[in-house]
Each structure stands twice: as structure tokens, then as C-alpha cells.
Design a protein around this motif. Structure first.
Motif, PDB file in Angstrom:
ATOM      1  N   ALA A 151       1.290  -1.291   0.031  1.00 19.49           N
ATOM      2  CA  ALA A 151       0.093   0.060   0.156  1.00 19.49           C
ATOM      3  C   ALA A 151       1.056   1.259  -0.140  1.00 19.49           C
ATOM      4  CB  ALA A 151      -1.347   0.027   1.291  1.00 19.49           C
ATOM      5  N   LEU A 152       1.807   1.216   0.913  1.00 14.88           N
ATOM      6  CA  LEU A 152       3.154   2.025   0.604  1.00 14.88           C
ATOM      7  C   LEU A 152       3.395   2.643  -0.846  1.00 14.88           C
ATOM      8  CD1 LEU A 152       4.541   1.929   4.452  1.00 14.88           C
ATOM      9  CD2 LEU A 152       3.254   3.752   3.408  1.00 14.88           C
ATOM     10  N   PHE A 153       3.898   1.286  -1.543  1.00 15.65           N
ATOM     11  CA  PHE A 153       3.747   1.622  -2.487  1.00 15.65           C
ATOM     12  C   PHE A 153       2.892   2.281  -3.867  1.00 15.65           C
ATOM     13  CE2 PHE A 153       7.934  -1.856  -2.047  1.00 15.65           C
ATOM     14  CZ  PHE A 153       8.637  -0.228  -2.333  1.00 15.65           C
ATOM     15  N   VAL A 154       2.165   2.193  -3.275  1.00 16.22           N
ATOM     16  CA  VAL A 154       0.998   2.483  -4.148  1.00 16.22           C
ATOM     17  C   VAL A 154       0.755   3.658  -4.048  1.00 16.22           C
ATOM     18  CG1 VAL A 154      -1.308   2.571  -5.593  1.00 16.22           C
ATOM     19  CG2 VAL A 154      -0.609  -0.051  -4.865  1.00 16.22           C
ATOM     20  N   ALA A 155       1.242   4.316  -2.559  1.00 19.81           N
ATOM     21  CA  ALA A 155       0.539   5.554  -2.203  1.00 19.81           C
ATOM     22  C   ALA A 155       2.381   6.555  -3.148  1.00 19.81           C
ATOM     23  CB  ALA A 155       0.981   5.660  -0.912  1.00 19.81           C
ATOM     24  N   CYS A 156       3.402   5.837  -3.072  1.00 24.33           N
ATOM     25  CA  CYS A 156       4.424   6.336  -3.398  1.00 24.33           C
ATOM     26  C   CYS A 156       4.122   6.393  -5.303  1.00 24.33           C
ATOM     27  CB  CYS A 156       5.569   5.253  -2.974  1.00 24.33           C
ATOM     28  SG  CYS A 156       6.904   6.326  -4.218  1.00 24.33           S
ATOM     29  N   GLY A 157       3.500   6.054  -5.600  1.00 24.78           N
ATOM     30  CA  GLY A 157       3.462   6.061  -6.858  1.00 24.78           C
ATOM     31  C   GLY A 157       2.305   6.570  -7.701  1.00 24.78           C
ATOM     32  N   LEU A 158       1.836   6.799  -6.770  1.00 29.17           N
ATOM     33  CA  LEU A 158       0.314   8.397  -6.554  1.00 29.17           C
ATOM     34  C   LEU A 158       0.569   9.759  -6.651  1.00 29.17           C
ATOM     35  CD1 LEU A 158      -2.397   7.297  -4.645  1.00 29.17           C
ATOM     36  CD2 LEU A 158      -2.520   6.915  -7.514  1.00 29.17           C
ATOM     37  N   LEU A 159       1.966   9.630  -5.811  1.00 31.66           N
ATOM     38  CA  LEU A 159       2.716  10.954  -5.417  1.00 31.66           C
ATOM     39  C   LEU A 159       3.722  11.756  -6.832  1.00 31.66           C
ATOM     40  CD1 LEU A 159       4.136  11.140  -1.825  1.00 31.66           C
ATOM     41  CD2 LEU A 159       2.171  12.299  -2.854  1.00 31.66           C
ATOM     42  N   VAL A 160       4.612  10.037  -7.149  1.00 32.79           N
ATOM     43  CA  VAL A 160       5.312  10.237  -8.526  1.00 32.79           C
ATOM     44  C   VAL A 160       4.411  10.443  -9.607  1.00 32.79           C
ATOM     45  CG1 VAL A 160       6.902   9.654  -9.925  1.00 32.79           C
ATOM     46  CG2 VAL A 160       6.610   9.398  -7.269  1.00 32.79           C
TER      47      VAL A 160
END
Length: 222
Positions: free
Chosen positions: A124-133
Motif C-alpha cells: 500500500a505504501l508503494f501504491v501511495a508512492c506511485g500516486l505521489l510520483v
């Protein structure tokens, strides 16, 4: 279990590649490049503009780069782009550490529901990172396209989308896909382990021989 571990490892590999791409994209100066409006004009130099520096590439192949002098003098999109990319890189590092702790191929935690949910949290943190990027490249692309078709903007100030924007979209897609695979593998494995299936051996009906022996014994006792 083997299939869940393979999916988790695939998601972790994609996420690590995407996180490395975030660092690369943040440092590249090719976010905005000079727009050539007419093909018959011989251009002596090309301008690259990035989050941290701007470069001028001569037709001879020489390149001169200059770091942005003042942070406060930057435009809003540059400041927001810097902030989001740095936050995305840091969040990707945290997601990597959490996922490694909860991964099935490591022994940081004992196997169980807790380990599966830790891995899912890392995904889930990787998904949030993808949204930020994903936000800075989309923001830059919107402004570049709007200025390109704006008649009030001089042609010398018009820019085109650079290679860093396309790499940013690719890294965001890798982070979203990898994080989704990690979440799916961790949650599905946790749900399957929470409801174990017990198999009981079927009862065999008594055979005719056993029944006849039982009747014979009863007769003898009587």
C-alpha cells in the motif's frame, strides 16, 4: 503458497525498479526542452529544464548546466515537483523496508497473519508512492501543452515535454502495479491461512464378512 510468494517477489521487483526510477527522474534535467516550431531553422543550442538545474546543449555536443540559484524564486510547479518527488523517494524507501520485513522470502517475522499484513502494508505504501510520483509529470505536461497552444506566449518561450516526463509516468505505473501485486499476495495468503480447511477420512461401511463374523460371535455367546 508458492504462487503467492512468486507474485509477491514479482511485485517487489517491479516496485524496486520503479523506486530507482523515481530517483533517476527527479535528477534528470529533461523535464522541459526547447520547442522547434519550424524545421528549416538551424538551431545552435537546445535548452533543457529540470527540477534542480537547467542545461544548454550546443550543436557541437558540449553541455553546460547551472543549478537553480534560489529556491524561493522558483515557480510553484517547480517547488511542488521537488517536494512531491522527494517525498515519493522517501516513501518508497520506507515501503521497501516494510515489504522486506513482511516478505515470505525473509525471516524477520514469523510466518502468520501478521507477516502477511505487514507485506500488504508495504504494498500500500508503494501504491501511495506511485500516486505521489504521478502528480508532477502530469502537472508539467498540462502546463507545457497549455503554454504551447497559448498565442500570447512567445515562440522562444514555448517548450515541449522532455524524456523525464515519460520516464516519470513509467515509474509511477511500475510502482502502482508492483504495490498492487504485493497487496494482493499478502491479503489473499492471509485470508487463506485464516480459514484452514480440514479433511476427514470418509467412513467405510462394514463389509459383509465383518457383519457375518459379528453375527457368528453373537450366536456363540447366546
Amino acid at each position: 503458497m508458492a504462487a503467492s510468494a512468486a507474485v509477491q517477489l514479482l511485485g517487489l521487483s517491479l516496485s524496486v525498479v520503479g523506486w530507482a526510477g523515481v530517483i533517476l527522474v527527479a535528477g534528470l534535467p529533461m523535464w522541459r526542452v526547447t520547442a522547434f516550431m519550424e524545421a528549416n531553422i538551424v538551431v545552435a543550442q537546445t535548452t533543457w529544464e529540470g527540477l534542480w538545474m537547467s542545461c544548454v546543449v550546443q550543436s557541437t555536443g558540449q553541455m553546460q548546466c547551472k543549478v537553480h540559484d534560489s529556491v524561493l524564486a522558483l515557480s510553484g510547479e517547480l517547488q511542488a515537483g521537488r517536494t512531491l518527488m522527494v517525498m515519493g523517494a522517501l516513501l518508497g524507501l520506507v515501503a521497501l523496508l516494510v515489504t522486506v520485513v513482511g516478505a515470505q522470502c525473509t525471516t524477520c517475522l514469523r510466518g502468520g497473519r501478521l507477516k502477511d499484513w505487514v507485506a500488504a502494508a508495504g504494498g500500500a505504501l508503494f501504491v501511495a508512492c506511485g500516486l505521489l510520483v504521478l502528480v508532477p509529470p502530469c502537472w508539467f505536461a498540462h502546463n507545457i501543452i497549455a503554454n504551447f497552444y497559448d498565442p500570447n506566449v512567445p515562440q522562444s518561450q514555448k517548450r515541449e515535454m522532455g524524456a523525464a516526463l515519460y520516464l516519470g509516468w513509467a515509474t509511477a505505473a511500475l510502482l502502482l502495479l508492483g504495490g498492487g501485486l504485493i497487496c494482493a499476495s499478502g491479503v489473499c495468503k492471509g485470508e487463506l491461512s485464516a480459514f484452514p480447511v480440514k479433511y476427514a477420512a470418509p467412513r467405510r461401511p462394514p463389509t459383509a464378512t465383518a457383519a457375518s463374523n459379528g453375527d457368528y460371535d453373537k450366536k456363540n455367546y447366546v
